[in-house]
Each structure stands twice: as C-alpha cells, then as structure tokens.
Scaffold this active site. Structure first.
Site, PDB file in Angstrom:
ATOM      1  N   ARG A  10      30.109  34.504  35.417  1.00 26.78           N
ATOM      2  CA  ARG A  10      29.498  34.712  36.726  1.00 26.78           C
ATOM      3  C   ARG A  10      28.416  35.789  36.630  1.00 26.78           C
ATOM      4  O   ARG A  10      28.463  36.674  35.760  1.00 26.78           O
ATOM      5  CB  ARG A  10      30.552  35.080  37.760  1.00 26.78           C
ATOM      6  CG  ARG A  10      31.105  36.476  37.644  1.00 26.78           C
ATOM      7  CD  ARG A  10      32.290  36.669  38.571  1.00 26.78           C
ATOM      8  NE  ARG A  10      32.671  38.073  38.648  1.00 26.78           N
ATOM      9  CZ  ARG A  10      33.850  38.497  39.101  1.00 26.78           C
ATOM     10  NH1 ARG A  10      34.747  37.623  39.526  1.00 26.78           N
ATOM     11  NH2 ARG A  10      34.122  39.795  39.155  1.00 26.78           N
ATOM     12  N   ASP A  55      38.550  36.683  43.062  1.00 27.88           N
ATOM     13  CA  ASP A  55      38.728  36.084  41.740  1.00 27.88           C
ATOM     14  C   ASP A  55      39.803  35.007  41.777  1.00 27.88           C
ATOM     15  O   ASP A  55      40.448  34.772  42.802  1.00 27.88           O
ATOM     16  CB  ASP A  55      39.094  37.170  40.725  1.00 27.88           C
ATOM     17  CG  ASP A  55      38.526  36.896  39.343  1.00 27.88           C
ATOM     18  OD1 ASP A  55      38.343  35.714  39.003  1.00 27.88           O
ATOM     19  OD2 ASP A  55      38.271  37.862  38.605  1.00 27.88           O
TER      20      ASP A  55
END
Length: 502
Positions: free
Chosen positions: A190, A298
């Site tokens: 990411r 997450d």
C-alpha cells in the site's frame, strides 16, 4: 493450464465479467471518502459483481474524470478466473506450483511429453519488449504530476490520508540491468499519498521490494520504482502469490496469462513496465528519507499505528486514454485479500502435501485473518504424528511462521466445518495432554495480542483420535449410518418430501 480465454489487460477481464453477468456500473455520485468503501463492502459480503463507479466524488467535491473499479476479486470464482481457470481447475494449478518448487526429472519419453503443457507455460514467461504501449498514450512529467487528480480512496474514518491499495510495485536490485526482467520483484504494497508528487511506500522488511531498496540504499543511491495501477489479473495475482524466490512474478504472470507478457521501457526511470496496464507512477524511493505512514485500517480489523517508511518522489504519471483506476479496501474479513487467500490456500495444498504427505486437507479460516489459524486433517498412523505435522508446517513456508494456532484433526473431520471441528475438540482432545505451547516465536507485528512486537507464542491442538502410547484407555467407536440405510432414507425423503432436497 488455462481453461478460460486470455485476459491481457484489466479491460479484457472486465469484458468477461460483463459477459458472465458479474459487472455493474454505478452512475450515482459516490464519495471516495468512506462512502465507496461502504458500498463495496456491502456488495462483497453478498458475493456481488465487479463495480465500476462512473462518478467518484473527490475530496474537493468535484467529480473525478477517472472511473473507479472495485470488487474485482470479490468471489473465489473470479479469483480463479483471474488465474485463468474455473474453480475446478485450481487443484491442477496448485500441482503446477508445487512442481515449480520441486521439479522432478522426467521418467522416460512419455513422462517428458506429458509435461509439454508445463514447458509451454514456461516458454510463455519470456517477456516481449515493445516500443510503444497503451499505458503511455498520455504522459505527465515533472511539474505536470498531480496525484490529487487520481481518485484515491480514503477508506475508514480513522485513516490518515488517501491510500493506494491495489498497486503492483516493480523494483530491481542494484547493479541489475533494466532489461533483466527475471530479476524484478513485483509486490502489492500500500502507498499513502503524501502530496502532489510524493508517496510513502509501505514495504515491510521481509518483502522483495524492501530487499531491493536496501541494495540501492547501501550504495547511497535512490531506488527506481514503478507503481502499476490497473494491471491485468494474472499480474495482479502473481504479485500477491507466495512464489519461490527464484521465480519472477512478472514472468510467472506470462505462464498464468497464457501469453508472453508485454513490457515497455518506462519514461523517467530505468525499468520496464506492463504495456497494457491502465496507469503507471514512475519515480525514485529515497535511500534515507522516511515519513510517518498511517494510521490505516488493516486486515486485522484494527487500525495499525503510524510508522516511518521510505518516501517516493514521482517523476512521471503515464496512462491510457480515459484510464480506469483499480482500488479495494482492507479490513476485518470478508475483504478481497481474504477471498484471494481462500484460493491461495487451495493452491498451496499440493506443495504442503509434497513435504508432509499425511496431510489430507487444510483450511485457513478467513475470519482468522486468513493465516493466523490453520485446521489440518491428516491420515494418522502413529503416536505423536499430529505434533510432527504442526512443527513441520510452522517451519515449512515463511507464511506459516505467523500462524499462531494449529488444530490437527483426523481425516473423517471436515476442516472447513466448524461443527466438525467443535466435535473433534470436545471428544478427542484433552487440554492437559493434547495442547502444545511454544514461546517467543516469530509473529506478525500487527498482532496486538502479542506481548512483544514480532515475538509471540504458538499453540498446537491435537484433536485426533489417540492411538498407541498416546492413551491408556480404549477409544470409543464412531457411530455411523450404514450406506444402504442412507440410500434408503434419501430415496424415501426425495419421494415423499422433495422440498427438503433429499
């Protein structure tokens, strides 16, 4: 290996999704901040289609010119399709992956000829270099770069900034040639948007991109990086697969895709990039500069804390005419990574059986973050075998070093059925005898239950029938209906009560 037509680009896969009634366009304005994630999650939980948002709303309130595609791999069937096969073909693909790790020499001419499909797949991995490409139809360089024009989502209320979540990040080691694509690493990391031309690259120390970065940083050099947005499905999934270190993700994508991958030289960095992607961000990652990345929601279902990661300076943005922006979210399962993990679990089984032959089946529950818990069924033959299997699995593949609980059951137990698992635990396991606890073993640092960051305990539970020296008691016999009585009952119920479905 392929049983589906080739998908040389994201657009080919979207066309196939539309033809199979797995694609939905949304014309309503939907905000990139939080709203899009909420819609995506609602559709994914219902095993719904790929979504294309045609009117994404930027943080400024303006509409983005770029449509956003999400939920690409929101079902296991679409993950399998991205790999080129129907779900029934995943076992053969898993066997191919196992052969890549430990290829056996052919046993005679007939065996050699039977391996022709594998040879053909290997030949397909040779990269085809091209001089012009769709992904470079439009080029913005230098002061023209503005990441704020991209429809990057802010997924969760506690997220620090917009976050790129489906990039294929391409790197190569120091002193390698730009043309040596076999040396490249392609990983999904990411990336936080830090400004008009800067990103924070979150690659963890054990990942390939971070390893390449260290080779450049050791020489005081910045690392050339290409961030590919909207790659073809084979490249996307190859970048996420736990491939052997000697296998390049980009070349393996050719084996999955059934055709030689087309690559083109990047405009401002010494790298080759996928020619048929939607968007590429080119730039350099600093050897020294870092910035706090996060917090972000997450896969654990929690926000991870802000931590320093390297900064990337974007030197060019290249893209197709009218490009598509591919995105996803990560959160407590279900999410796309968890669904991809279900398929990868199945692909890993032949590799696991090659090393631990007594393993009959294995399940990594998606609700347990797809890797922190494993349930294994085995063909048990001797005392202590369940413990040997636990130890072998923990030490076999790097991804299992973060599996903190293993439950071993007999072959008559379905490891994917919680009722079966609960019955085995309740009737075949004694807590004082059948639980093995290890201390200070490697653990995902995102596991907040760990007493120390990166170190935690592991638990193995033997829920198999005790045999030999494992018990001094006679074991009870499992009750089962005779096959002829099952057949009689099925015929009678089907005839008299068809609504029960037999």
């Amino acid at each position: 290996m392929r049983t589906l037509p080739p998908f040389p680009s994201l657009r080919h896969f979207l066309s196939w999704s539309a033809e199979t009634q797995q694609f939905q366009r949304i014309a309503d304005p939907v905000a990139l901040r939080h709203q899009m994630t909420a819609v995506h999650r609602k559709v994914l939980e219902a095993a719904g289609p790929v979504l294309q948002f045609d009117a994404p709303v930027l943080a400024s309130g303006a509409l983005s010119k770029l449509p956003v595609v999400v939920n690409l791999f929101g079902t296991t069937a679409r993950v399998a399709a991205g790999l080129g096969v129907e779900e029934a073909g995943l076992d053969d693909l898993g066997a191919f992956l196992a052969a890549l790790r430990s290829p056996a020499p052919p046993d005679g001419l007939r065996d050699a000829l039977s391996r022709w499909p594998m040879l053909k797949a290997a030949l397909a991995t040779r990269v085809k270099l091209v001089n012009s490409a769709p992904v470079q139809q439009v080029v913005h360089a230098g002061d023209q770069v503005d990441l704020h024009t991209l429809p990057v989502q802010t997924h969760w209320p506690g997220d620090a900034a917009p976050l790129i979540t489906w990039p294929v990040v391409i790197t190569r080691p120091y002193q390698s040639e730009a043309s040596a694509v076999n040396a490249y690493n392609a990983g999904v990391y990411r990336a936080q948007v830090l400004g008009k031309s800067r990103l924070i690259m979150r690659w963890l120390p054990h990942r390939g991109g971070a390893a390449h970065h260290r080779t450049w940083a050791a020489q005081g050099q910045k690392t050339p990086v290409a961030v590919v947005l909207g790659a073809d499905p084979a490249t996307l999934l190859s970048a996420a697969l736990p491939l052997p270190e000697t296998v390049s993700e980009l070349t393996f994508a050719g084996a999955l895709g059934g055709a030689r991958p087309r690559m083109v030289a990047a405009k401002t960095v010494p790298l080759m990039v996928p020619a048929d992607a939607e968007i590429v961000l080119e730039g350099w990652v600093s050897p020294t500069e870092t910035a706090p990345e996060g917090p972000f929601g997450d896969h654990t279902g929690y926000y991870n804390r802000a931590e320093p990661f390297p900064v990337m300076q974007i030197t060019a943005v290249t893209h197709r005419e009218n490009p598509l922006y591919l995105s996803t979210y990560t959160g407590r399962p279900p999410d796309e990574p968890a669904i991809i993990g279900e398929v990868f679990n199945r692909l890993a089984l032949p590799t696991i059986r090659a090393q631990i032959p007594e393993v009959h089946d294995l399940w990594l529950p998606p609700a347990a973050c797809s890797y922190r818990m494993a349930v294994i069924s085995i063909d048990k033959r001797y005392p202590g075998q369940a413990r040997r299997v636990m130890m072998a699995l923990w030490g076999m593949l790097p991804q299992f070093s973060y599996t903190k609980m293993i439950v071993v059951v007999d072959r008559d137990i379905d490891p994917r059925n919680w009722d079966d698992i609960a019955w085995a635990l309740a009737t075949r396991m004694d807590p004082a005898r059948d639980v093995m606890v290890l201390e200070n073993t490697p653990m995902d640092y995102l596991d907040f239950a760990s007493p120390l960051e990166g170190l935690a305990g592991k638990m193995g539970i033997d829920a198999t029938t005790n045999i030999g020296s494992e018990t001094g008691r006679e074991w009870g016999a499992v009750m089962q209906t005779a096959p002829e009585d099952q057949a009689f009952a099925a015929e009678l119920v089907n005839r008299l009560m068809p609504e029960l479905g037999g």
